[in-house]
Write a protein that holds these residues in place. Sequence first.
Motif, PDB file in Angstrom:
ATOM      1  N   VAL A 107      53.039  31.664  45.638  1.00 63.53           N
ATOM      2  CA  VAL A 107      51.835  30.863  45.433  1.00 63.53           C
ATOM      3  C   VAL A 107      52.284  29.474  44.970  1.00 63.53           C
ATOM      4  O   VAL A 107      53.090  29.362  44.055  1.00 63.53           O
ATOM      5  N   PHE A 108      51.787  28.455  45.630  1.00 65.44           N
ATOM      6  CA  PHE A 108      52.256  27.094  45.354  1.00 65.44           C
ATOM      7  C   PHE A 108      51.140  26.258  44.735  1.00 65.44           C
ATOM      8  O   PHE A 108      50.027  26.220  45.262  1.00 65.44           O
ATOM      9  N   ASP A 109      51.471  25.593  43.632  1.00 63.07           N
ATOM     10  CA  ASP A 109      50.526  24.647  43.038  1.00 63.07           C
ATOM     11  C   ASP A 109      50.379  23.459  43.967  1.00 63.07           C
ATOM     12  O   ASP A 109      51.375  22.908  44.437  1.00 63.07           O
ATOM     13  N   GLU A 110      49.165  23.063  44.205  1.00 61.40           N
ATOM     14  CA  GLU A 110      48.937  21.957  45.127  1.00 61.40           C
ATOM     15  C   GLU A 110      47.896  21.022  44.519  1.00 61.40           C
ATOM     16  O   GLU A 110      46.691  21.217  44.678  1.00 61.40           O
ATOM     17  N   PRO A 111      48.359  20.000  43.785  1.00 60.37           N
ATOM     18  CA  PRO A 111      47.388  19.053  43.232  1.00 60.37           C
ATOM     19  C   PRO A 111      46.811  18.183  44.337  1.00 60.37           C
ATOM     20  O   PRO A 111      47.456  17.987  45.381  1.00 60.37           O
ATOM     21  N   TYR A 112      45.628  17.692  44.121  1.00 63.87           N
ATOM     22  CA  TYR A 112      45.006  16.769  45.065  1.00 63.87           C
ATOM     23  C   TYR A 112      44.403  15.607  44.282  1.00 63.87           C
ATOM     24  O   TYR A 112      43.570  15.828  43.400  1.00 63.87           O
ATOM     25  N   VAL A 113      44.864  14.421  44.562  1.00 61.14           N
ATOM     26  CA  VAL A 113      44.354  13.238  43.878  1.00 61.14           C
ATOM     27  C   VAL A 113      43.959  12.213  44.937  1.00 61.14           C
ATOM     28  O   VAL A 113      44.747  11.922  45.849  1.00 61.14           O
ATOM     29  N   ALA A 114      42.748  11.699  44.850  1.00 62.59           N
ATOM     30  CA  ALA A 114      42.325  10.668  45.811  1.00 62.59           C
ATOM     31  C   ALA A 114      41.370   9.709  45.113  1.00 62.59           C
ATOM     32  O   ALA A 114      40.572  10.109  44.270  1.00 62.59           O
ATOM     33  N   HIS A 115      41.492   8.452  45.483  1.00 62.53           N
ATOM     34  CA  HIS A 115      40.704   7.395  44.836  1.00 62.53           C
ATOM     35  C   HIS A 115      39.576   6.937  45.744  1.00 62.53           C
ATOM     36  O   HIS A 115      39.794   6.665  46.927  1.00 62.53           O
TER      37      HIS A 115
END
Lengths: 390, 146, 163
Positions: free
Chosen positions: B6-14
Motif C-alpha cells: 500500500v503506497f501513500d500518495e499525497p495530492y496537492v494542487a493550487h
Amino acid sequence: MAKRAAIVGVGQTYHKSRRPDVTQVELINEAVKAALDDAQLTIKDIECVLFGNMEECEGSFLTDCWATLGTGAYMKEGCKIYTGGTTGTTAAIAAAQHVASGLFDTVLVAAYEKQDESVYGMEPLGLVPDPLWRRRFRSGAGAASWFARVGTTYMAETGATEEHAAMVRLKADRCACRNPHAHLRLNLTMEAVLKSPFLLYPLRLLYLCPTTSGACALVVASEERAKRMAQKPVWFKDWVIVHYEIEGFEGFFPEGRITSHEQAANILYSRNGITNVRRDIQMAEIYEPATWAELQFSEWFHFAEKGGMWRMVERGATDIEGEFPINPSGGVTCTNPIGCTAMIRVAEAALQIRGDAGEHQVTRDVKTAVATGFGGSFWTEMVLLTKSLD
Amino acid sequence: MEEKMVFDEPYVAHYQYSVGAVGTKFFTELRDNKKILGMRCPACHLVYFPPRATCHRCLAKLDEWVELSDEGTLITYTVVHYSEPVQPQEPPFAYGLIRLDGADTCICHFLGEVDPESINIGMRVKAVFREKGEGNMLDIRYFKPL
Amino acid sequence: MNQKVPDQYIKIPHTVRLLYRYAAGPYMARFCKELRENKRLVANRCPRCRRILFPPRISCPDCMVRAADEWVEVGPGGTLLFFAELGRPGIDTRTGEVQELPASYACLIQPDGVLIGQGCFSHWLKVENPEKLREGMRVEPVFKEERRLGTLEDILYYVPVEE
C-alpha cells in the motif's frame, strides 16, 4: 425497441483563456440558457438534466450538486458524467440514451471547464494516471511527447512533411477566425506557424490545444416531441464507445495492434452500412488534441486511406469549402475547455447539419456528420448524426 | 500472511476560485463598506443571499440588488465537539444557519460570543465584522446573539 | 468578444491537500516486491493465449479469463521505443510544485521478453551523447541502491547502451 432521439437545442459560451467575470456556475448557465433559447424552451420544459466536467481542473468537487444553480437541475432528475477527455461525448450519448430508453422526452445536458481556476492549468490532471505505473513520469510521458511521436511516426510512415502539419494548423486557424465562439483566433500565416517554437520536435507550441474556459449544452428530445417542437431536429443515428487495454498514452502506439479509434470506426461504419466514408458522411468534428493528431486520427477514422490524409490537406479537401471538411469550428487546437471539448464536437456537427453554423458553415450539403471524443487512457467515442429520420 | 503493498500518495494542487462579477460586487461591498447585499428575483419573489447571477428556479438573469440587514434569525444550529484537521476552530464551537432580515435564503456561518448551552432556534443574531476586510466570507467573523 | 478580461474580479486562492493510500493489489504487489528486493521486473501470463501481461494484472484483456499465477522475469533492460528531450517539467501531484527530474530525456521502453504491443512503459533516460540516440537501441536501468520502495522510481533512470 429503443426510441429515437434528436438534438433540438445547441448552446455554447464564447470560449476564452480566462473568465474571472463569472463563477463556474454562471459560466455553465450561459451555455444552458443559450441551448434553451435555441430550442425555444424554458427550463420548465426539461425533465432531466445531465452534467459533465473534469473536476480536478477546478478543485471544486461534487460540481453536479452545487451547479444545479446554473444547470437548472433544481428538483429534476439527472446525474454527473465524467470520463476524462471524452466527458462531453459521453454526456451527449447519455442524454440520447436517456431519451432512447423512453424514460424522458426532454433532456438537457451541459458540460464545462473553467481552466483559469487552476493555478497550473491542466496539471492537476496528473492525478489521473496510475500512481505505480505512470503518474511519476508525466513530465515525459505527458501528452506533448506522445503527440510529437505521432508527428515523427506519421512523417516516417506516410512521406508527409512538416509543412503538412503547418497546413493543418493554418486551416484550423482560418476556421476558428470564422467561428465567433472559438478561443484562439490568430490570423496566422505560414511564416508565423513555422516560427512557433518546438516543444518537442516536430510538435510546435501552436500545435497543442490551449487551456480554455467555456461551457456547452444540448437539448435532446424524443421523436414525438422533436417533430412537434423543432424546425430542424438533428437525429442521433448511432454512437459507439471503445476502450483500450493500456492505461495512458502508450495506447497511441499499439505497435501492430488496432487502435481504439480504428475499432470504433469499424464498428460504427459497418453497423450503419457506411462503405464509402467520404461519400456517406459529409463532414467531421473530431477531437484532435494536437495538430499532428488530426492527420493520424483522420486516417484511423478512415477519412482517408492510410498515408493519404496529408494529400487531402494539400489540396484543401478538409477546409470549410472542401470535399470533406474536418473541424470547420477550428477544432480542439483552437478551443479546449477539456470537460466539454468533446460536446462542442457534437454541437458543431449538429449546427452543420442544420445549416446554422453561420460564417463557418461548410459548403457541402451535410446529411450525415460524425463527431468524436478522445480520452486519456485511449478511449474513443463516436457519434453519428443525421438530418433525416430514417 | 503475504505482505500487502500500500503506497501513500499525497495530492496537492493550487487553485483560485473566481467569484465572478456578482460575487466581486458582493465581496467588495462587504470588505470596504461592511454592507451585506442580496439579489432579488422579481419573477419568483425571492431574495437570494448570498447574491447570485441567475435564479435557479426560472433561470432569469438577476440584477436587482437589495441591501440586507446585518441582523437575522437563527434557523438551526449545531455545536462541534470533536477535533479534525478540517475543522476551522478548536471545539467546542457552533455553526448556525442564519436568515438575514430581508432575505429568503440562509447561509451557514459561525456563532460567537455565545454559550453553546444557551443557543436556541429562532434566536435573533447580528453579524460581527472583521476590522479590516479581505474580500471573503470571513469578513463576517461570526454572528452573535442580540 | 475574445481575450482581454480586466483583472478587477476577486479570486479566492485555495489549495487542495489530500492523502490517499493506493493498494497495489496482489498482482502488482508481487511486481513491487520483486523490484524492491531483487531489482527484477516480473510479469504474469494468460493461461489461454499465453501472452505476457505487463504490468501484471488479474485478467487477460484479449481472452477475458483470469490470469494464471505463472510468473516470468522480463527486462529490466529493453529496447528504446521512443525518446524526447524534456522541455518544461510538469507539476508533481505529490507536492503541487514543479517536479524535479532525474534526467533530461523521457523515453518509452519495451522490456526484454515482452512482445511489442503487449506492454511497454515510460521512464527517464540519462543521455551523454544525444547525437547517438536512435529508436531501437538498447537501454539498461540504473537502480537506486538503497531505500527502494517497490515503485518504478526504484529505477533512477535508464541509460542507452552505445554500440
